[in-house]
Design a protein around this motif. Structure first.
Motif, PDB file in Angstrom:
ATOM      1  N   MET A   1       4.843-144.974  -2.887  1.00 32.52           N
ATOM      2  CA  MET A   1       6.301-144.892  -3.068  1.00 32.52           C
ATOM      3  C   MET A   1       6.961-144.003  -1.996  1.00 32.52           C
ATOM      4  N   TYR A   2       6.385-142.825  -1.759  1.00 32.67           N
ATOM      5  CA  TYR A   2       7.006-141.902  -0.803  1.00 32.67           C
ATOM      6  C   TYR A   2       6.782-142.374   0.631  1.00 32.67           C
TER       7      TYR A   2
ATOM      8  N   LYS B   1       6.629-145.353   1.615  1.00 30.67           N
ATOM      9  CA  LYS B   1       7.577-146.442   1.895  1.00 30.67           C
ATOM     10  C   LYS B   1       8.955-145.907   2.262  1.00 30.67           C
ATOM     11  N   GLN B   2       9.212-144.665   1.871  1.00 30.07           N
ATOM     12  CA  GLN B   2      10.494-144.050   2.262  1.00 30.07           C
ATOM     13  C   GLN B   2      10.348-143.265   3.556  1.00 30.07           C
TER      14      GLN B   2
ATOM     15  N   ALA C   1       8.320-140.800   4.123  1.00 30.32           N
ATOM     16  CA  ALA C   1       8.115-139.361   3.929  1.00 30.32           C
ATOM     17  C   ALA C   1       6.635-139.010   4.006  1.00 30.32           C
TER      18      ALA C   1
ATOM     19  N   TYR D   1      11.993-130.638   8.621  1.00 33.97           N
ATOM     20  CA  TYR D   1      12.662-131.694   7.842  1.00 33.97           C
ATOM     21  C   TYR D   1      12.095-131.788   6.440  1.00 33.97           C
ATOM     22  N   LEU D   2      11.888-130.629   5.854  1.00 37.36           N
ATOM     23  CA  LEU D   2      11.313-130.583   4.507  1.00 37.36           C
ATOM     24  C   LEU D   2      12.260-131.236   3.495  1.00 37.36           C
ATOM     25  N   VAL D   3      11.685-132.044   2.599  1.00 36.35           N
ATOM     26  CA  VAL D   3      12.475-132.585   1.491  1.00 36.35           C
ATOM     27  C   VAL D   3      12.306-131.655   0.285  1.00 36.35           C
TER      28      VAL D   3
ATOM     29  N   MET E   1      10.330-135.266   5.976  1.00 32.81           N
ATOM     30  CA  MET E   1      10.614-136.406   6.844  1.00 32.81           C
ATOM     31  C   MET E   1      10.088-136.079   8.242  1.00 32.81           C
TER      32      MET E   1
END
Ligand SMILES: Cc1cc2nc3c(=O)[nH]c(=O)nc-3n(C[C@H](O)[C@H](O)[C@H](O)COP(=O)(O)OP(=O)(O)OC[C@H]3O[C@@H](n4cnc5c(N)ncnc54)[C@H](O)[C@@H]3O)c2cc1C
Lengths: 268, 472
Positions: B333-334, B336-337, B339, B370-372, B395
């Motif tokens: 899931m991540y 695919k974004q 991340a 670029y920490l989420v 990211m």
């Protein structure tokens, strides 16, 4: 040029436990207050599509609009954190907006005089109520064309290229603007993530605020609002049947018999 | 030896259909589901080092024949079961051979007198647990990867489950074992409740990660399904208060099966509507025979209230129980974004664990551009200390190299901080190839023991070369 994405805050229904789908007879509601509030998943896809358009055309301005209370600013801030330029919240008594006509009316009122707007994206439906009509009614009121079930949209040489699913396949359309699209989900399309730094910055950004009485903008004050008379929950029954290859009947045949029998019994 | 000769030999032993050479499948088997690879795959990563073939082993006799041949011909081999490893332990060097035991999947015996279950290495834990449940028993082993992991891999990685504070990790559950040494001998460690016959040889296999041979069969403990369960959640203002509460509970002698402390970021994400801004959440499940759970539940509650924790009832636990393994349905899931996201679990003594948590959270937030998000929870507690399970997402530019750089930076901070406070760099995911570079520092002078064990058991260095001990 400006693009608007209409977004809505909903309960995260994935979290709700099976046994909690019970209607409270006195309030006519299902108590799911323990679920987090999130952005409607269809709206997430719409928002991501909007941002993808601006990834390649930097001079396009973007805005998100939501109708809701102060809490719903969380989704606007999320949108600001991932790169949307502007955010607007329209506040109104929640009871008045339980139907797509009034929602579309509020959106129309906000959008109609902004000549910069060439595209409005809405989710195909929201997880709460599921009317699936807001985008279409909004287009009707604006007098713009409308494409439903859109899963991709790009912008090139003053035209929008829209891809949408239909019952018989996929349509790719090149269209003039302005227009409204309602967006469906597609398996590999996720809303981009906000970095921690941008999330912090978005907390400081201003959010436009419009407070409205519906009567203020209603052309017809005698209009009847929707009234939810009764809510029922239909529990779907799940069953698991193992099919084994046997001499008399192949798995394919067994499966087609099973489907036909179920359809005859009214199973959806 | 030529590749075709190698494959010919395996085909004679196993039959053509059980020697897989299809390139797509080899590519799929070229790694595990480490977060780094997940996002790199999204950016186009493909392994340049494919195995020559995958061997689908069905019997221990086949395993013996295969291992002898592999050893004689010095072919690097990678044992594998569920494929849910998360430390690059399954990465295939080129020309290696994957020994896939996932089709050795029979439950051999449930012994209701001695409370044990014996299963082949490829039995999925979920199948084992469901089989036991039908008879009124449980394995007490509930890793989040329950829907994915299999018995051999669970032992080989020193895995642990979410109810570990009561039932223990796999090292507390393993009774006996059968395996094939790299040199081809079939060895069996018999079932006994305890013994004093020299070093416990089971521990050579526990955490062996395929480097000491192939596990073919295991016997683990079983327990009666609990008669009573008490579930309670609390909100706390400071993470350290949560740690203090858990420390007090376990040091008093209580063992709530589920003992979890989620920091404020995780708490908001999963239990937002229950808490106030910036609160963390404690979750406890006490279970066991009638009367025990309520007794323990009361004690837990008293400690929590003494520390001014706020009661949240049992609903957060109901939600946790229902959704705790959801991630297994959408592992990428991540990725695919776009991340770089993964988890990293470490452990330390009570005196140090809070320092590690604070320092990692603040360093990662400060240093990773670029920490989420970076979050942490404690989920496995002991009288002497606990673990922290860090979760992170960031990211990066959409390239294989940028993903690796970001991943290394975050992981590096966690490893460095853990070692600084004398913690352990892996609480339950194992070492694999990814963490092996920190093993010298982790083990200190005892690193020599690991190296000696490896060369004694695997003189040709063929078994899962590169895990535990890096290739120099
Ligand atoms: C979503 C998710 C959640 C997870 N949660 C947990 C958790 O809660 N607790 C936990 O402990 N782990 C967890 N893990 C990690 C992983 O599931 C465990 O390490 C598990 O024990 C691996 O088992 P497997 O059968 O998938 O082994 P594999 O991935 O197939 O192999 C793992 C390692 O063991 C070796 N190995 C496998 N089988 C054998 C054998 N028969 N003989 C010798 N060596 C062998 C392999 O060579 C490799 O080094 C999680 C992983 C994921 C993806």
């Amino acid at each position: 040029m400006k693009i608007i994405s209409c977004i809505k805050q909903v309960y995260d229904l994935d979290i709700v436990l099976e046994n909690d789908w019970v209607v409270d007879e006195t309030t006519n509601k299902i108590n799911i207050d323990y679920a987090n509030l999130i952005m409607n998943p269809y709206d997430e896809t719409a928002l991501e599509l909007m941002l993808r358009i601006t990834d390649s055309s930097k001079d396009i301005k973007t805005e998100v609009i939501t109708i809701g209370n102060k809490k719903s600013e969380a989704i606007l801030r999320k949108a600001l954190a991932i790169g949307v330029d502007d955010a607007t919240r329209i506040e109104i008594d929640h009871e008045l907006i339980n139907n797509p006509f009034n929602i579309a009316k509020l959106l129309h009122h906000k959008i109609k005089d902004d000549k910069e707007v060439k595209l409005v994206l809405c989710g195909r439906q929201s997880d709460i109520f599921n009317h699936g009509q807001t985008g279409q009614i909004l287009a009707e009121k604006l007098g713009w064309s409308c494409f439903t079930n859109v899963f991709n949209i790009t912008y090139k040489d003053s035209y929008f290229n829209v891809s949408r699913t239909t019952s018989s396949g996929i349509e790719h359309i090149k269209t003039n603007n302005p227009l409204v699209v309602t967006v469906t989900q597609s398996p590999n399309m996720f809303l981009r993530m906000a970095t921690l730094m941008n999330t912090m910055k978005a907390k400081q950004k201003p959010i436009n605020f419009i407070s409205k009485e519906l009567s203020e903008i209603s052309e017809d004050t005698n209009e009847k609002f929707y009234n939810l008379e009764k809510l029922t929950v239909e529990k779907s029954k799940k069953n698991c049947i193992y099919l084994n290859e046997n001499k008399n009947k192949s798995i394919n045949l067994q499966l087609s018999d099973l489907i036909n029998n179920s359809l005859n019994k009214g199973v959806k | 030896m030529e590749k075709t000769e190698v494959i010919n030999f395996f085909e004679t032993v196993l039959g053509k259909e059980r020697v897989v050479t299809n390139e797509e499948v080899l590519q799929e088997f070229a790694t595990d589901i480490t977060g780094l690879r997940m996002v790199q795959k999204h950016f186009g990563w493909k392994s340049e080092n494919l195995a020559s073939c995958i061997l689908k082993i069905h019997t221990k006799e086949e395993a013996v024949t295969v291992m002898k041949f592999i050893n004689e011909n010095k072919i690097v081999s990678i044992p594998r079961t569920g494929g849910s490893g998360v430390c690059l332990g399954l990465e295939t060097p080129s020309h290696s051979v994957v020994i896939d035991l996932s089709e050795m999947n029979e439950i051999i015996e449930i012994n209701e007198e001695n409370f044990t279950i014996t299963a082949q290495a490829g039995v999925p834990l979920q199948v084992l647990e469901e089989t036991l449940n039908k008879k009124g028993y449980t394995s007490g082993h509930f890793p989040q990867s329950l829907p994915l992991a299999q018995m051999g891999g669970l032992v080989a990685t020193r895995s642990i489950g979410q109810f570990s504070t009561l039932y223990g990790g796999i090292e507390d559950l393993l009774v006996g074992l059968e395996g094939v040494l790299p040199t081809g001998e079939l060895v069996f460690i018999k079932n006994n409740p305890r013994k004093s016959t020299g070093p416990d040889l089971r521990h050579i296999w526990l955490g062996s990660e395929g480097a000491f041979g192939v596990i073919t069969e295991v016997t683990v403990k079983i327990f009666k399904l609990p008669e009573e369960r008490v579930m309670q959640a609390f909100a706390i203002e400071e993470f350290q208060t949560g740690l203090d509460i858990i420390q007090e509970i376990v040091q008093a002698g209580w063992k709530p099966a589920v003992t979890r402390l989620h920091d404020k970021t995780e708490a908001k994400e999963s239990y937002g509507p229950f808490i106030k801004e910036d609160e963390g959440v404690l979750l406890f499940i006490s279970e066991g025979p009638q009367g025990f759970a309520s007794l323990e539940g009361n004690a837990v509650k008293n400690v929590c209230l003494k520390h001014k924790a706020r009661e949240l009832g049992s609903k957060p636990l109901e939600l946790w129980l229902a959704h705790r393994n959801d991630i297994c349905d959408h592992l990428d899931m991540y990725a695919k974004q776009g991340a770089v996201a993964d988890t990293c679990e470490i452990s330390a003594m009570w005196s140090d664990i809070g320092k590690i948590y604070n320092e990692v959270i603040s360093r990662v937030a400060k240093e990773v551009p670029y920490l989420v998000a970076v979050t942490g929870h404690s989920s496995h507690s002991y009288v002497q200390g606990t673990n922290i399970y860090f979760m992170f997402g960031a990211m990066c530019a959409p390239s294989v190299e940028a993903a690796e750089k970001t991943y290394n930076q975050i992981f590096g901070i966690i490893m460095e901080t853990t070692l600084k406070y004398n913690g352990s760099i892996a609480h339950h995911h194992g070492v694999g190839r990814y963490r092996s570079k920190w093993m010298k520092e982790e083990l200190g002078s005892s690193y020599e023991m690991l190296k000696k064990l490896k060369s004694a058991f695997d003189p040709n260095g063929i078994m899962n070369q590169g895990v535990l001990i890096p290739v120099e």
